[in-house]
Design a protein around this motif. Structure first.
Motif, mmCIF file in Angstrom:
data_model
loop_
_atom_site.group_PDB
_atom_site.id
_atom_site.type_symbol
_atom_site.label_atom_id
_atom_site.label_comp_id
_atom_site.label_asym_id
_atom_site.label_seq_id
_atom_site.Cartn_x
_atom_site.Cartn_y
_atom_site.Cartn_z
ATOM 1 N N ASN A 481 9.115 -29.242 -27.300
ATOM 2 C CA ASN A 481 10.398 -29.750 -27.022
ATOM 3 C C ASN A 481 10.390 -29.976 -25.359
ATOM 4 O O ASN A 481 11.230 -30.937 -24.919
ATOM 5 C CB ASN A 481 11.495 -28.787 -27.298
ATOM 6 N N ALA A 482 9.467 -29.462 -24.782
ATOM 7 C CA ALA A 482 9.433 -29.606 -23.267
ATOM 8 C C ALA A 482 8.565 -30.540 -22.836
ATOM 9 O O ALA A 482 8.462 -31.170 -21.378
ATOM 10 C CB ALA A 482 9.009 -28.195 -22.602
ATOM 11 N N GLY A 483 8.069 -31.368 -23.669
ATOM 12 C CA GLY A 483 7.109 -32.471 -23.439
ATOM 13 C C GLY A 483 5.643 -31.966 -23.038
ATOM 14 O O GLY A 483 4.682 -32.796 -22.511
ATOM 15 N N MET A 484 5.200 -30.627 -23.321
ATOM 16 C CA MET A 484 4.034 -30.056 -22.966
ATOM 17 C C MET A 484 3.063 -30.391 -24.403
ATOM 18 O O MET A 484 3.528 -30.229 -25.433
ATOM 19 C CB MET A 484 4.145 -28.675 -22.497
ATOM 20 N N SER A 485 1.761 -30.600 -24.035
ATOM 21 C CA SER A 485 1.060 -30.909 -25.325
ATOM 22 C C SER A 485 0.303 -29.686 -25.761
ATOM 23 O O SER A 485 0.145 -28.786 -24.974
ATOM 24 C CB SER A 485 -0.084 -31.899 -24.659
ATOM 25 N N ILE A 486 0.340 -29.755 -27.115
ATOM 26 C CA ILE A 486 -0.289 -28.773 -27.934
ATOM 27 C C ILE A 486 -1.603 -29.478 -28.803
ATOM 28 O O ILE A 486 -1.294 -30.543 -29.424
ATOM 29 C CB ILE A 486 0.700 -28.160 -28.943
ATOM 30 N N ARG A 487 -2.553 -28.919 -28.902
ATOM 31 C CA ARG A 487 -3.741 -29.340 -29.725
ATOM 32 C C ARG A 487 -3.905 -28.477 -30.780
ATOM 33 O O ARG A 487 -4.412 -27.404 -30.510
ATOM 34 C CB ARG A 487 -5.023 -29.719 -29.009
ATOM 35 N N ASN A 488 -3.433 -28.864 -32.042
ATOM 36 C CA ASN A 488 -3.388 -28.047 -33.177
ATOM 37 C C ASN A 488 -4.931 -28.462 -34.115
ATOM 38 O O ASN A 488 -5.076 -29.630 -34.334
ATOM 39 C CB ASN A 488 -2.520 -28.439 -34.179
ATOM 40 N N CYS A 489 -5.520 -27.296 -34.282
ATOM 41 C CA CYS A 489 -6.530 -27.481 -35.576
ATOM 42 C C CYS A 489 -6.270 -26.790 -36.541
ATOM 43 O O CYS A 489 -5.325 -26.037 -36.494
ATOM 44 C CB CYS A 489 -7.966 -27.109 -34.605
ATOM 45 N N LYS A 490 -7.204 -26.557 -37.293
ATOM 46 C CA LYS A 490 -7.121 -25.854 -38.705
ATOM 47 C C LYS A 490 -6.807 -24.158 -38.343
ATOM 48 O O LYS A 490 -5.992 -23.850 -39.258
ATOM 49 C CB LYS A 490 -8.043 -25.915 -39.631
ATOM 50 N N ASN A 491 -7.449 -23.710 -37.542
ATOM 51 C CA ASN A 491 -7.358 -22.175 -37.314
ATOM 52 C C ASN A 491 -6.968 -21.986 -35.871
ATOM 53 O O ASN A 491 -7.102 -20.859 -35.608
ATOM 54 C CB ASN A 491 -8.894 -21.630 -37.491
ATOM 55 N N SER A 492 -6.704 -22.854 -35.206
ATOM 56 C CA SER A 492 -6.483 -22.462 -33.566
ATOM 57 C C SER A 492 -5.474 -23.857 -32.916
ATOM 58 O O SER A 492 -5.375 -24.849 -33.608
ATOM 59 C CB SER A 492 -7.687 -22.546 -32.778
ATOM 60 N N SER A 493 -5.002 -23.379 -31.969
ATOM 61 C CA SER A 493 -4.122 -24.290 -31.065
ATOM 62 C C SER A 493 -4.453 -23.971 -29.474
ATOM 63 O O SER A 493 -4.771 -22.813 -29.197
ATOM 64 C CB SER A 493 -2.538 -24.031 -31.170
ATOM 65 N N VAL A 494 -4.338 -25.083 -28.740
ATOM 66 C CA VAL A 494 -4.585 -24.963 -27.234
ATOM 67 C C VAL A 494 -2.924 -25.487 -27.004
ATOM 68 O O VAL A 494 -2.594 -26.440 -27.282
ATOM 69 C CB VAL A 494 -5.673 -25.995 -26.816
ATOM 70 N N PHE A 495 -2.658 -24.747 -26.188
ATOM 71 C CA PHE A 495 -1.185 -24.756 -25.247
ATOM 72 C C PHE A 495 -1.669 -25.068 -23.912
ATOM 73 O O PHE A 495 -2.593 -24.613 -23.286
ATOM 74 C CB PHE A 495 -0.523 -23.697 -25.457
ATOM 75 N N SER A 496 -0.653 -25.817 -23.228
ATOM 76 C CA SER A 496 -1.109 -26.381 -21.786
ATOM 77 C C SER A 496 -0.565 -25.395 -21.031
ATOM 78 O O SER A 496 -0.984 -25.496 -19.585
ATOM 79 C CB SER A 496 -0.219 -27.772 -21.677
ATOM 80 N N SER A 497 0.263 -24.380 -21.487
ATOM 81 C CA SER A 497 0.551 -23.242 -20.448
ATOM 82 C C SER A 497 0.890 -21.976 -21.454
ATOM 83 O O SER A 497 1.251 -21.870 -22.733
ATOM 84 C CB SER A 497 1.919 -23.497 -19.933
ATOM 85 N N LEU A 498 0.853 -20.884 -20.731
ATOM 86 C CA LEU A 498 1.162 -19.695 -21.644
ATOM 87 C C LEU A 498 2.407 -19.599 -21.833
ATOM 88 O O LEU A 498 2.762 -19.065 -22.902
ATOM 89 C CB LEU A 498 0.587 -18.506 -20.440
ATOM 90 N N PRO A 499 3.589 -19.957 -21.181
ATOM 91 C CA PRO A 499 4.878 -19.786 -21.452
ATOM 92 C C PRO A 499 5.206 -20.660 -22.930
ATOM 93 O O PRO A 499 6.044 -20.314 -23.674
ATOM 94 C CB PRO A 499 5.559 -20.413 -20.358
ATOM 95 N N CYS A 500 4.362 -21.615 -22.883
ATOM 96 C CA CYS A 500 4.632 -22.592 -24.192
ATOM 97 C C CYS A 500 4.074 -21.693 -25.211
ATOM 98 O O CYS A 500 4.533 -21.781 -26.549
ATOM 99 C CB CYS A 500 3.517 -23.812 -24.004
ATOM 100 N N ALA A 501 2.863 -21.134 -25.222
ATOM 101 C CA ALA A 501 2.184 -20.273 -26.526
ATOM 102 C C ALA A 501 3.290 -19.108 -26.452
ATOM 103 O O ALA A 501 3.579 -18.762 -27.811
ATOM 104 C CB ALA A 501 0.907 -19.723 -25.641
ATOM 105 N N ILE A 502 3.803 -18.277 -25.727
ATOM 106 C CA ILE A 502 4.749 -17.304 -25.817
ATOM 107 C C ILE A 502 5.916 -17.632 -26.584
ATOM 108 O O ILE A 502 6.576 -17.146 -27.481
ATOM 109 C CB ILE A 502 5.225 -16.688 -24.469
ATOM 110 N N LYS A 503 6.514 -18.934 -26.248
ATOM 111 C CA LYS A 503 7.598 -19.432 -26.953
ATOM 112 C C LYS A 503 7.446 -19.994 -28.352
ATOM 113 O O LYS A 503 8.273 -19.529 -29.533
ATOM 114 C CB LYS A 503 8.141 -20.806 -25.984
ATOM 115 N N TRP A 504 5.929 -20.367 -28.662
ATOM 116 C CA TRP A 504 5.712 -20.315 -29.933
ATOM 117 C C TRP A 504 5.520 -19.302 -30.800
ATOM 118 O O TRP A 504 6.166 -19.546 -31.940
ATOM 119 C CB TRP A 504 4.235 -21.285 -29.937
ATOM 120 N N LEU A 505 5.194 -18.334 -30.255
ATOM 121 C CA LEU A 505 5.105 -16.991 -30.947
ATOM 122 C C LEU A 505 6.593 -16.294 -31.121
ATOM 123 O O LEU A 505 6.890 -15.940 -32.450
ATOM 124 C CB LEU A 505 4.301 -16.177 -29.911
#
Length: 537
Positions: A481-505
């Motif tokens: 929603n903030a325009g930051m990129s996320i790369r999703n694979c079958k078993n994992s994701s790369v977040f462009s920042s830690l706050p984005c990952a914490i928000k996802w969790l």
């Protein structure tokens, strides 16, 4: 004067000191010997400038090196001696949130006022007296010098020093006459600096041995032990092996630091403390290391506190609408410590599934233990669990060693990760931060996180019998929603920042109230510190 006018706010004065400290951080590799600042003999020039030669000689020091467990050993040691009624000073590294964590007086980090007083006392004198031949000390060297100044000025009874890196050429090794030395477990880490074999690494760690000064180590691999014994013999050092603490000596209590490996560190701490007490004229009556532990030792071992090592924190982002999100934090970053971390996490997960009412380590910014117990009793029995990995490591580490170590250990206990999240650290290696979080960089380089993700996906595919290879074609990039990129694979994701990952969790935990999300945060103490800063906000 370097600290500026005292009309500034306390926050501004503190930031000024952190900026000055950041100016001492070098961008060079720690293995690069091309700079004069790496000359060990410069440390003795700094001691003269700061008039610390005599004060250091008066300190009654415990000096501890090692690959794994040296921080825990120092923490146990400090706690035991503090409970013996002594004024303690502890210098340890790295810090997780605030640089003042590195300097503890009587078990608490130094207050901001004293830190600033001693910081500028040292910084101003060095700035005035250094020159091209004797340049300003580098970051860690300055911190070690500052520790000596603090402990001398505060007149501590005992100073416990954790080696930063290696031993022989570490800044803490300007100490000439410690009371006792310790070497915790040795393993493969910082090989680009310390050597590629356990023998070479042991030789660097044994550099803290001093002629005729007693020393202790824990059981070591033969290659490492042979070198330690040889180095000790040359210096007439009485080197003894401290065996793991017998749990029965705790009278039914638990070590304050979690994990089976902590009994090894506790055994070393008991040996260091008892020897220090004997050699400084503070013997404990009727105490021998095979008999019952004195009350002061029991209190020290069962109340010690160390952030970021086997620590469990429940997220309390939205008390009005709580999800069930727990962070299991451990700064493991070597293969051996990753294995220990995996064992600890797996046992926690299994215990959580077997018992309906766990007593978590809950910091004072979360609910009270009684409220937690009521919440657990009401919710735990009806919830499934999902294990998530939140990971980053420095690029000098080998994820092909670290990640398989972790997954194999967890799998051997029947624990499997549903998903792995890879993120860049928030902390800047070239700048010392405070409690305030730096802004997210929209152009952050994620190439290392993508590399970690490839290792993970190949690992997962291999475990499931699939072919390993390029995963890029089965990944998708999306924007949050903030325009930051996320790369999703079958078993994992790369977040462009830690706050984005914490928000996802947090979003996931709020969406699915019938799942308890158990997030293991590991691979880097910097990452652990960043997570703690975020969830404490």
């Amino acid at each position: 004067m370097a600290q500026g006018g005292w009309t500034e706010s306390a926050a501004a004065r503190y930031k000024l000191a952190l900026d000055a400290l950041s100016s001492l951080i070098t961008k060079r590799s720690r293995g690069d010997k091309s700079n004069q600042g790496d000359r060990f003999d410069l440390l003795f020039d700094y001691l003269k400038i700061l008039e610390l030669e005599e004060p250091i000689s008066q300190l009654k020091i415990i000096h501890v090196a090692g690959t794994k467990g040296k921080g825990s050993t120092c923490t146990f040691t400090e706690s035991i001696l503090r409970h013996c009624g002594l004024r303690t000073g502890l210098f340890t590294s790295p810090h997780l949130i605030d640089v003042r964590e590195r300097f503890q007086l009587d078990g608490a980090e130094i207050c901001e006022g004293k830190f600033l007083e001693y910081f500028w006392w040292c910084f101003d004198r060095l700035k005035e007296k250094t020159n091209d031949n004797v340049p300003m000390p580098t970051y860690f060297r300055f911190l070690a010098l500052l520790a000596f100044k603090i402990f001398a000025a505060e007149q501590v009874d005992v100073a416990i020093l954790e080696v930063g890196l290696g031993g022989k050429f570490d800044a803490t090794n300007v100490v000439q006459t410690p009371i006792v030395c310790g070497i915790s477990s040795l393993g493969y880490d910082h090989m680009e600096i310390l050597g590629n074999t356990l023998g070479e690494i042991a030789g660097e760690k044994a550099g803290i041995f001093k002629h005729g000064i007693p020393a202790f180590t824990v059981p070591q691999p033969d290659e490492a032990m042979h070198v330690l014994v040889e180095k000790a013999s040359k210096l007439n050092v009485n080197l003894k092996v401290a065996h793991p603490l017998d749990a029965s000596l705790l009278n039914g209590l638990k070590l304050a630091l979690e994990g089976e490996h902590q009994y090894l560190n506790a055994g070393l701490a008991v040996a260091l403390c008892s020897t220090w007490l004997q050699r400084t004229g503070h013997p404990i009556r009727n105490f021998n290391q095979t008999g019952p532990l004195p009350e002061q030792f029991l209190k020290g071992l069962t109340t010690a506190s160390l952030q970021g090592r086997a620590q469990i924190v429940r997220d309390q982002f939205d008390p009005e609408s709580p999800g069930d999100l727990l962070f299991y934090l451990d700064g493991a970053h070597s293969p051996e410590s990753m294995e220990a971390c995996g064992r600890w996490y797996s046992l926690c997960v299994k215990e959580d599934s077997q018992r309906s009412n766990l007593n978590y380590q809950v910091p004072d910014y979360t609910e009270s233990s009684n409220e937690m117990a009521q919440l657990q009793a009401g919710e735990r029995s009806k919830k499934d669990t999902a294990q998530i990995l939140l990971f980053n490591c420095m690029s000098v580490r080998d994820p092909l060693l670290l990640l398989p170590c972790l997954t194999r250990t967890c799998a051997s206990h029947g624990v499997y990760f549903k998903k792995a999240l890879f993120v860049p650290n928030i902390s800047l290696y070239h700048k010392v931060g405070s409690h305030a979080l730096p802004p997210t960089d929209p152009k952050v380089d994620l190439s290392w996180q993508f590399a970690l993700q490839r290792v993970w996906e190949n690992l997962m595919q291999g475990d499931k019998g699939g072919e390993t290879g390029s995963i890029d074609q089965v990944c998708e990039e999306v924007k949050d929603n903030a325009g930051m990129s996320i790369r999703n694979c079958k078993n994992s994701s790369v977040f462009s920042s830690l706050p984005c990952a914490i928000k996802w969790l947090r979003d996931a935990a709020q969406r699915d109230r019938f799942v308890r999300f158990q997030v293991l945060v590991t691979g880097s103490l910097h990452l652990v510190g960043d997570v703690l800063r975020l969830i404490k906000k």
